[in-house]
Enzyme design. Structure first.
Site, PDB file in Angstrom:
ATOM      1  N   GLU A 209       0.820  -1.219   0.000  1.00 49.53           N
ATOM      2  CA  GLU A 209       0.000   0.000   0.000  1.00 49.53           C
ATOM      3  C   GLU A 209       0.854   1.270   0.000  1.00 49.53           C
ATOM      4  O   GLU A 209       0.373   2.354  -0.325  1.00 49.53           O
ATOM      5  CB  GLU A 209      -0.938   0.016   1.215  1.00 49.53           C
ATOM      6  CG  GLU A 209      -2.203  -0.788   1.018  1.00 49.53           C
ATOM      7  CD  GLU A 209      -1.938  -2.288   0.957  1.00 49.53           C
ATOM      8  OE1 GLU A 209      -2.647  -2.966   0.207  1.00 49.53           O
ATOM      9  OE2 GLU A 209      -1.033  -2.779   1.653  1.00 49.53           O
ATOM     10  N   ASN A 285      -1.139  -7.863  -3.554  1.00 51.67           N
ATOM     11  CA  ASN A 285      -1.786  -6.941  -4.480  1.00 51.67           C
ATOM     12  C   ASN A 285      -0.785  -6.039  -5.186  1.00 51.67           C
ATOM     13  O   ASN A 285       0.382  -5.956  -4.824  1.00 51.67           O
ATOM     14  CB  ASN A 285      -2.788  -6.083  -3.708  1.00 51.67           C
ATOM     15  CG  ASN A 285      -2.124  -5.390  -2.528  1.00 51.67           C
ATOM     16  OD1 ASN A 285      -1.888  -6.016  -1.498  1.00 51.67           O
ATOM     17  ND2 ASN A 285      -1.798  -4.117  -2.652  1.00 51.67           N
ATOM     18  N   ASP A 330      -7.149  -5.088  -4.621  1.00 49.45           N
ATOM     19  CA  ASP A 330      -6.440  -5.579  -3.433  1.00 49.45           C
ATOM     20  C   ASP A 330      -6.813  -7.033  -3.147  1.00 49.45           C
ATOM     21  O   ASP A 330      -6.922  -7.445  -1.995  1.00 49.45           O
ATOM     22  CB  ASP A 330      -6.740  -4.699  -2.215  1.00 49.45           C
ATOM     23  CG  ASP A 330      -5.855  -5.026  -1.017  1.00 49.45           C
ATOM     24  OD1 ASP A 330      -4.794  -5.638  -1.209  1.00 49.45           O
ATOM     25  OD2 ASP A 330      -6.248  -4.698   0.116  1.00 49.45           O
TER      26      ASP A 330
END
Length: 697
Positions: A209, A285, A330
């Site tokens: 992220e 992801n 994700d």
């Protein structure tokens, strides 16, 4: 003189006897050195021949989380009682799976602290604190957690939040060696449990992220020397490729993805087949989430959201299977991988099973990677099915939210997340801690990458399920019993919320904890709850079972937290992290914790303009919202809802935010990034929100 000699000889005999007895005492350093020293490759591979211990994260190399121990059954589980509890004094999430050998338990807690516990006494033998700099709490997307440890030849291995792999002497708690397994120029962390396979410690990392590039590394277990490293996504082609697989993968990417890191972090799933000498790795992801930004023009983006079969000795890829090509949601594939045998169409197959975030349950041939089945285990609307000829999902045309906002099932939390599932070879069922939940995605066309903050590239707002679709349950959480041969649900138990614990299964039972603090034992064949004990705090870590001196115990480490636990809770209060251990016929009193005072909204006046409040809202969203929740009626999770703060906190707000006086607690220091005016605007936004919540109460 003769009498003196005789007395001296007797004293030597006595001292010798004492020394011998000391060496034999369970829990002594010599005892620990012996029993942990005996944990080697063959012992882990043949764990079912020594059913009393829990030697590795998933109990065996196949990560089944099944124990054949049979003292605790569905007929007597109602007699289960507390044998002992141990207050660890921690205040953040506990996600760790304990390891146990001959009654010696090893557990990891918040900030990567490791505990050695004598289960015969319920006492801590030693604690190892790797002294993780508290500023790394800001880089951890999903709490300062550790999911577990590895044990091998007298050593305990832990991956630390700041990216180190540390070898600890199991007998003394002293560090043997450590290596830095990540680069600190990006926001890497390690939260997953290392594994020891083929004499190597295998470790991945987290941070997609924030824009990192994922990889898996194998280190020599005894020396810490790096043996091989497998990158999961390609870097800048101008710099060359570390191994041939990266040149192949680069053909499936577009644009300048390497500037965003790429993602693909391997932060949880590892399994091992010692006969095939293959390590199975689940990858994460993309970074950012939105493929339109990281790889404009499309592409599968190998090896994101994939299952990789890697040769243990060389680190070379044998095969891969991508669960979500070109992931934009994700939908990680780092969820637990289980290896077992199944009879499919009359033929015994050596299989790999996974229930990743994307909502489909996969069964693969673990030698070849051939797809054997893929069916939805929760409601899915991003794809209609998985094509069995191509192995690819058949996507909903609007699922990629390029020109519109779309409500996608499952959510970014996934149909199943890191909480461990389990496979029971007696019932032939897989038990999945799942959830029915959606997420509202929109293409963030004004995206600007910032490697120090969440950079997902979507407008994403959580949207709870509604009853518009009859398939969507009223309850978010579900414990599902799934038949991997018939590819269907056999039963499920609905839960009030979707953030519950991992599971353990025995011959006829399934154990799981819930966000409401209930620790349950269920009939493995029917899902009927046969025993429950409320432990006062939400539970996310999975339980284990083991044998000590002929008695079967069940242990669960309780400490509310994780990504959903940071900002919300389902219990009146959050107690300190506590280890609970149960056995048949025991009845020790439950620990008593002080009751938290009732929280009230702030009543301080808002002293800035509406325009400044609006600016504070934007700043809060970027810098504060990943941890702090301001929602009405929710006092927060392990991180408080600031609208309920004590007035003194607001009085010291600049010192906390700018100067970092709460940095030892994990609260970041924003001096140099936020001006005094910025901080005043954030404070004003909090007070304005408190006023609004108070008026709408």
């Amino acid at each position: 003189m003769k009498k003196v000699v005789l007395l001296f000889s007797a004293a030597v005999l006595v001292l010798g006897s004492i020394a011998f007895i000391t060496k034999s005492i369970p829990g002594s350093p010599s005892h620990i050195a012996k029993v942990v020293g005996a944990v080697q490759d063959q012992q882990i591979a043949s764990v079912d021949d020594n059913t009393g211990d829990w030697l590795t994260y998933g109990r065996n190399y196949g990560e089944e989380r099944f124990s054949p121990l049979g003292q605790i059954t569905k007929d007597n589980v109602s007699q289960l009682g507390l044998a002992w509890s141990l207050n660890l004094g921690t205040k953040r999430g506990i996600e760790g799976t304990p390891l146990v050998v001959d009654g010696i338990m090893f557990l990891s807690g918040p900030w990567s602290v490791v505990y050695a516990i004598d289960t015969r006494k319920g006492k801590i033998l030693w604690t190892y604190d790797p002294q993780v700099p508290k500023g790394f709490g800001e880089k951890a997307c999903c709490d300062v957690v550790s999911r577990g440890l590895a044990m091998y030849k007298g050593n305990i291995f832990v991956g630390t939040l700041d990216g180190r792999l540390v070898s600890i002497n199991a007998a003394t708690g002293k560090k043997k060696w450590e290596v830095l397994s990540v680069s600190h120029d990006r926001s890497y962390t390690i939260t997953g449990a290392p594994r020891v396979m083929d004499g190597k410690v295998i470790i991945g990392n987290s941070g997609a992220e924030y824009g990192v590039r994922g990889y898996v590394t194998a280190y020599d277990a005894m020396t810490g020397k790096k043996i091989w490293r497998f990158f999961t996504v390609p870097g800048n082609p101008a710099n060359g490729f570390e191994h041939p697989e990266m040149e192949t993968a680069a053909k499936t990417w577009n644009g300048e993805w390497w500037k965003y890191g790429g993602g693909g972090t391997a932060w949880d799933a590892f399994a091992y087949d010692p006969k095939l000498k293959l390590i199975y790795v689940g990858t994460g992801n993309g970074s950012p989430w939105n493929r339109e930004i990281r790889s404009p023009g499309g592409g599968d983006n190998l090896y994101l959201s994939s299952i990789l079969a890697i040769h243990a000795e060389t680190g070379k890829l044998k095969w891969h299977y991508q669960t979500t090509p070109g992931d934009s949601w994700d939908f990680t594939a780092v969820q637990q991988i289980i290896l077992t045998q199944l009879e499919i169409k009359g033929k015994k197959r050596e299989v790999l099973m996974q229930a990743p975030k994307n909502g489909f349950f996969y069964v693969l041939d673990r030698n070849t990677g051939e797809l054997l089945s893929a069916e939805p285990y929760v409601y899915v609307n991003w794809a209609s099915k998985v094509d069995m000829k191509t192995g690819r999902p058949v996507e909903n045309p609007k699922a990629r939210y390029i020109n519109s906002n779309e409500q996608i099932y499952p959510s970014v939390i996934g149909g199943h997340n890191w909480q461990a599932m389990a496979y029971n070879p007696k019932t032939n069922l897989v038990y999945i801690p799942a959830r029915e939940q959606s997420w509202n995605f929109g293409n963030q066309k004004d995206f600007v990458y910032d490697k120090d903050y969440w950079s997902v590239g979507t407008h994403n707002n959580p949207a709870n399920p509604t009853n518009k679709d009859s398939y969507v349950a009223k309850s978010l959480g579900k414990l599902i019993a799934w038949d991997p041969v018939q590819n269907k649900e056999i039963w499920h138990k609905a839960e009030k919320t979707g953030w519950n614990s991992g599971v353990l299964t025995t011959s006829d039972l399934v154990f799981q904890g819930t966000a409401e603090g209930d620790f349950n034992a269920l009939d493995a064949r029917t899902g009927k709850v046969l025993w429950t004990k409320n432990l006062g705090t939400g539970i996310v870590a999975p339980p284990i079972t083991y044998l000590v001196d002929g008695v079967q115990y069940v242990t669960i480490a309780v400490g509310w937290g994780g990504v959903m636990g940071l900002s919300s809770r389902s219990t009146e209060q959050i107690n300190p992290g506590t280890v609970y251990t149960f056995a048949i016929g025991k009845n020790v009193a439950m620990p008593v914790y002080d009751k938290e005072p009732k929280k009230e909204y702030l009543t301080l006046p808002v002293e800035i303009s509406d325009e400044q409040v609006a600016k504070g809202s934007g700043l809060f969203g970027k810098y504060c919202s990943p941890c702090h929740n301001l929602n009405a009626g929710n006092p927060g999770g392990t991180i408080p809802n600031l609208t309920y703060s004590h007035p003194d906190i607001m009085g010291a707000f600049h010192q906390i935010v700018r100067d970092g006086i709460f940095l030892p607690k994990g609260m970041p220091k924003f001096g140099g990034r936020l001006s005094d005016t910025d901080i005043s605007n954030i404070k004003g936004y909090i007070l304005a929100t408190a006023k609004k919540n108070r008026e709408n109460k």
